[in-house]
Write a protein that holds these residues in place. Sequence first.
Motif, PDB file in Angstrom:
ATOM      1  N   ARG A  18       1.876 -73.299  15.288  1.00 45.27           N
ATOM      2  CA  ARG A  18       2.503 -74.331  14.458  1.00 45.27           C
ATOM      3  C   ARG A  18       2.731 -75.643  15.195  1.00 45.27           C
ATOM      4  NH1 ARG A  18       4.590 -72.389   9.698  1.00 45.27           N
ATOM      5  NH2 ARG A  18       4.608 -70.110   9.467  1.00 45.27           N
ATOM      6  N   ALA A  19       2.507 -75.655  16.493  1.00 45.81           N
ATOM      7  CA  ALA A  19       2.710 -76.883  17.272  1.00 45.81           C
ATOM      8  C   ALA A  19       1.551 -77.851  17.050  1.00 45.81           C
ATOM      9  CB  ALA A  19       2.842 -76.542  18.754  1.00 45.81           C
ATOM     10  N   THR A  20       1.789 -79.123  17.347  1.00 43.57           N
ATOM     11  CA  THR A  20       0.765 -80.152  17.161  1.00 43.57           C
ATOM     12  C   THR A  20      -0.225 -80.111  18.305  1.00 43.57           C
ATOM     13  OG1 THR A  20       2.306 -81.581  15.971  1.00 43.57           O
ATOM     14  CG2 THR A  20       0.331 -82.620  16.893  1.00 43.57           C
ATOM     15  N   ALA A  21      -1.489 -79.911  17.979  1.00 42.00           N
ATOM     16  CA  ALA A  21      -2.555 -79.877  18.986  1.00 42.00           C
ATOM     17  C   ALA A  21      -3.152 -81.257  19.209  1.00 42.00           C
ATOM     18  CB  ALA A  21      -3.651 -78.905  18.562  1.00 42.00           C
ATOM     19  N   ILE A  22      -3.476 -81.966  18.123  1.00 41.04           N
ATOM     20  CA  ILE A  22      -4.180 -83.250  18.214  1.00 41.04           C
ATOM     21  C   ILE A  22      -3.541 -84.258  17.258  1.00 41.04           C
ATOM     22  CG2 ILE A  22      -6.398 -84.427  17.973  1.00 41.04           C
ATOM     23  CD1 ILE A  22      -7.795 -81.773  18.403  1.00 41.04           C
ATOM     24  N   ILE A  23      -3.377 -85.473  17.754  1.00 40.51           N
ATOM     25  CA  ILE A  23      -3.015 -86.608  16.906  1.00 40.51           C
ATOM     26  C   ILE A  23      -4.264 -87.479  16.796  1.00 40.51           C
ATOM     27  CG2 ILE A  23      -1.506 -88.599  16.589  1.00 40.51           C
ATOM     28  CD1 ILE A  23       0.497 -87.248  18.472  1.00 40.51           C
ATOM     29  N   PRO A  63     -15.745 -89.247  17.139  1.00 39.71           N
ATOM     30  CA  PRO A  63     -14.492 -88.772  17.724  1.00 39.71           C
ATOM     31  C   PRO A  63     -13.443 -88.474  16.665  1.00 39.71           C
ATOM     32  CG  PRO A  63     -15.324 -90.662  18.933  1.00 39.71           C
ATOM     33  CD  PRO A  63     -16.189 -90.532  17.721  1.00 39.71           C
ATOM     34  N   SER A  64     -12.932 -87.258  16.661  1.00 41.67           N
ATOM     35  CA  SER A  64     -11.938 -86.822  15.687  1.00 41.67           C
ATOM     36  C   SER A  64     -11.544 -85.396  16.024  1.00 41.67           C
ATOM     37  CB  SER A  64     -12.538 -86.853  14.263  1.00 41.67           C
ATOM     38  OG  SER A  64     -13.594 -85.902  14.165  1.00 41.67           O
ATOM     39  N   PRO A  65     -10.444 -84.884  15.442  1.00 43.28           N
ATOM     40  CA  PRO A  65     -10.128 -83.462  15.605  1.00 43.28           C
ATOM     41  C   PRO A  65     -11.271 -82.572  15.135  1.00 43.28           C
ATOM     42  CG  PRO A  65      -8.238 -84.635  14.721  1.00 43.28           C
ATOM     43  CD  PRO A  65      -9.385 -85.611  14.709  1.00 43.28           C
ATOM     44  N   GLU A  66     -11.955 -82.972  14.069  1.00 42.43           N
ATOM     45  CA  GLU A  66     -13.087 -82.193  13.572  1.00 42.43           C
ATOM     46  C   GLU A  66     -14.184 -82.084  14.626  1.00 42.43           C
ATOM     47  OE1 GLU A  66     -15.654 -80.439  10.405  1.00 42.43           O
ATOM     48  OE2 GLU A  66     -13.607 -80.346  11.139  1.00 42.43           O
ATOM     49  N   ALA A  67     -14.411 -83.185  15.357  1.00 48.35           N
ATOM     50  CA  ALA A  67     -15.438 -83.170  16.397  1.00 48.35           C
ATOM     51  C   ALA A  67     -15.111 -82.140  17.468  1.00 48.35           C
ATOM     52  CB  ALA A  67     -15.568 -84.556  17.021  1.00 48.35           C
ATOM     53  N   ILE A  68     -13.840 -82.019  17.835  1.00 49.34           N
ATOM     54  CA  ILE A  68     -13.425 -81.044  18.843  1.00 49.34           C
ATOM     55  C   ILE A  68     -13.642 -79.629  18.314  1.00 49.34           C
ATOM     56  CG2 ILE A  68     -11.523 -80.240  20.286  1.00 49.34           C
ATOM     57  CD1 ILE A  68     -12.567 -83.084  20.874  1.00 49.34           C
ATOM     58  N   ALA A  69     -13.235 -79.393  17.076  1.00 47.05           N
ATOM     59  CA  ALA A  69     -13.382 -78.060  16.495  1.00 47.05           C
ATOM     60  C   ALA A  69     -14.848 -77.659  16.392  1.00 47.05           C
ATOM     61  CB  ALA A  69     -12.729 -78.024  15.107  1.00 47.05           C
ATOM     62  N   GLY A 355      -8.526 -84.214  27.801  1.00 45.04           N
ATOM     63  CA  GLY A 355      -8.128 -83.703  26.487  1.00 45.04           C
ATOM     64  C   GLY A 355      -8.112 -82.192  26.419  1.00 45.04           C
ATOM     65  N   LEU A 356      -9.157 -81.532  26.926  1.00 51.40           N
ATOM     66  CA  LEU A 356      -9.194 -80.063  26.875  1.00 51.40           C
ATOM     67  C   LEU A 356      -8.134 -79.422  27.763  1.00 51.40           C
ATOM     68  CD1 LEU A 356     -13.021 -79.301  26.651  1.00 51.40           C
ATOM     69  CD2 LEU A 356     -11.302 -79.199  24.841  1.00 51.40           C
ATOM     70  N   PRO A 357      -7.880 -79.916  29.006  1.00 46.09           N
ATOM     71  CA  PRO A 357      -6.755 -79.351  29.757  1.00 46.09           C
ATOM     72  C   PRO A 357      -5.427 -79.486  29.028  1.00 46.09           C
ATOM     73  CG  PRO A 357      -8.152 -80.616  31.222  1.00 46.09           C
ATOM     74  CD  PRO A 357      -8.658 -80.854  29.822  1.00 46.09           C
ATOM     75  N   ALA A 358      -5.262 -80.574  28.263  1.00 49.06           N
ATOM     76  CA  ALA A 358      -4.043 -80.728  27.477  1.00 49.06           C
ATOM     77  C   ALA A 358      -3.911 -79.590  26.472  1.00 49.06           C
ATOM     78  CB  ALA A 358      -4.045 -82.080  26.764  1.00 49.06           C
ATOM     79  N   LEU A 359      -4.981 -79.304  25.745  1.00 51.24           N
ATOM     80  CA  LEU A 359      -4.941 -78.230  24.752  1.00 51.24           C
ATOM     81  C   LEU A 359      -4.693 -76.877  25.421  1.00 51.24           C
ATOM     82  CD1 LEU A 359      -7.910 -79.242  22.408  1.00 51.24           C
ATOM     83  CD2 LEU A 359      -5.466 -79.719  22.105  1.00 51.24           C
ATOM     84  N   ILE A 360      -5.358 -76.629  26.551  1.00 44.19           N
ATOM     85  CA  ILE A 360      -5.185 -75.347  27.241  1.00 44.19           C
ATOM     86  C   ILE A 360      -3.748 -75.172  27.695  1.00 44.19           C
ATOM     87  CG2 ILE A 360      -5.848 -74.045  29.317  1.00 44.19           C
ATOM     88  CD1 ILE A 360      -8.663 -75.268  29.001  1.00 44.19           C
ATOM     89  N   GLY A 361      -3.105 -76.258  28.111  1.00 42.30           N
ATOM     90  CA  GLY A 361      -1.727 -76.179  28.582  1.00 42.30           C
ATOM     91  C   GLY A 361      -0.696 -76.199  27.469  1.00 42.30           C
ATOM     92  N   GLY A 362      -1.134 -76.322  26.226  1.00 42.14           N
ATOM     93  CA  GLY A 362      -0.185 -76.363  25.119  1.00 42.14           C
ATOM     94  C   GLY A 362       0.363 -77.748  24.849  1.00 42.14           C
ATOM     95  N   ALA A 363      -0.184 -78.770  25.532  1.00 41.88           N
ATOM     96  CA  ALA A 363       0.223 -80.153  25.288  1.00 41.88           C
ATOM     97  C   ALA A 363      -0.513 -80.704  24.072  1.00 41.88           C
ATOM     98  CB  ALA A 363      -0.052 -81.011  26.525  1.00 41.88           C
TER      99      ALA A 363
END
Length: 610
Positions: A18-23, A63-69, A355-363
Amino acid sequence: MSVDLVAEVLASCARTPRATAIIDAKGREVTFGALRERSLRVRDTLVSAGLRPGEGVLYAVRPSPEAIAVALGVVGAGGTLILADPGLAPGVLEARLRVASPGWVVAESLLYLVTSARPLRGLVRRRGVLLPALGRAAARHAYTGPWLPGVPGRAIRLDGGHAGSLRPGAGDGGTGSGGPGAGGPGPGVAGWGAAGSGAAGSGAAGSGVAGPRGMGSGTPGSSAAGSGVAGSSAAGSSAAGSGVAGSSAAGAGVAGAGVAGSGVAGAGVGGGGPGGIPGAGGGPGGDRLAGGGASEVRGAELESPAAVIFTSGTTAHPRGVVHTRASLAAGLEIFRARFPLQPGDVVHTDGLMLGLPALIGGATWSMPGATMQGREITHLYQVPVEAARLESVPPSVRHLLLGSAPAPPAVLKKCMAMTNGQVHSIYAMTEALPISVASAEEKLDYPQGDLLGPPLPGVGVRVTEEQELIVSGPHIARGYLGEAPLTEVPTGDLVRLDADGNIVLLGRKKDMLLRDGFNIYPSLYEPSIAALPGVREAAIVGLADPETGDEEVVLALVAGEGFQEGAVRRRLPDLMDAGALPDRIVVLPELPVSGRSQKLDRAALREIVN
């Protein structure tokens, strides 16, 4: 022990769904749970469609959240991402694609449209987007977004229905910026939504397709409202009607250039385009491939290729760096060990390395847009030329990170003045991400040469007799496309190791000058000269005598406030070896730069001063 890049990201998503992954660029939020679900559905759709392990996938999503997914889904399915830089000359890009031979193309429907329709193709080329007609590639095709003209008839749709796209402002329990999604009101965080739900009129932001820096960069676009997919974007505009009039090409290098129904209105959205195969979601009446819940991550060969990034070579002989899931994950772990990231941190970057280390760390990964205000950014990544243009940074920033090109002293000083946090310069190369880190204070205080810092834990270094730095470690690339595997990587940088084990840059191997038998390393002197009062930037180049091969040494300066050439000349003997002193000094309004990272273009500088 090797770790898996995709598994690391998905495990983090599962911990705090439920936390925010990407703005995104417009400030809209996507949860970790939504990112995980979307990535797994893309993966399962591609696997069901027949994507084979190791098969090349030309990747063209803005570039977008969709691009990452989508990127995570492609790699999770065993595909190898082939990153396309839209700013390359067509001949160079086509040569690279011939070498890479992708079996698939995964792109936004809007990019299929603008690279196939002749009027739009000319318009986007004038704006710097030089991609060839994607729909003509001899490969299997998959697309995100609504069906648009230019999408091949048998292309597989990766969103809509059960395989819904990652759409800020639409979904189960999200409201986003444009109103409630299909799931009803929620806490203002995007979840999932099927085609036909969401907020009309959301435009895409960011020019560029994923390239060497990661997800590209650009300026926000604007959308043109119409009936149907009003202002369609990779970030998730609505599919509220039956036409596509008014879809915007913003973000693809055509900021706000609307199609406005020119031969597009009335094209169906819900079922895709004509000729779709049943079960592939590509055409009318076709059921989408993904059904039910997304399955768990499948095992994969960690040493299999995950991405091909072209960084050098010629049109005749392109050179692509091949990274595996394990090498990318190892690089991210090395980075996270130096800059630990955790829930509550907000990392503002357009690059995968942070960006990916941020996601892995829960940031939270914050993607660049019109403003940084209101995002509580804790870690800010900038290319030095971008940092030089900043007027201020949010007071919440604790770490300002500079990378992709050398940071001149003037930029370091400006960044230190703008933030109470720490300023760091990251040394890395595409083949080895990262290598070392030095603080701005350390770099400015270092007496001679450009301090790069000590090798990061896990990074092996050695220096050859010619003083070239060689790097090894679990994070280095598997090799170059079509070449033998690598066990270590020559950097092309000439360095020395000081008594404390720090790497000190002397210059590029190809940039070394030779005059009267004396080797001159520009980077050994440039930082100290650029730090002189009244000097903004400094660069040293050589002009070879066609008969003797000896070089005239030219010092090019960009003047700042209070610049006095005589004062600079008097200080040079204190900063440079006698054999390196310039034959002449040239003052220029600016130094030429090139490429996405805006590095100094020494070849162009030689032309200017010659």
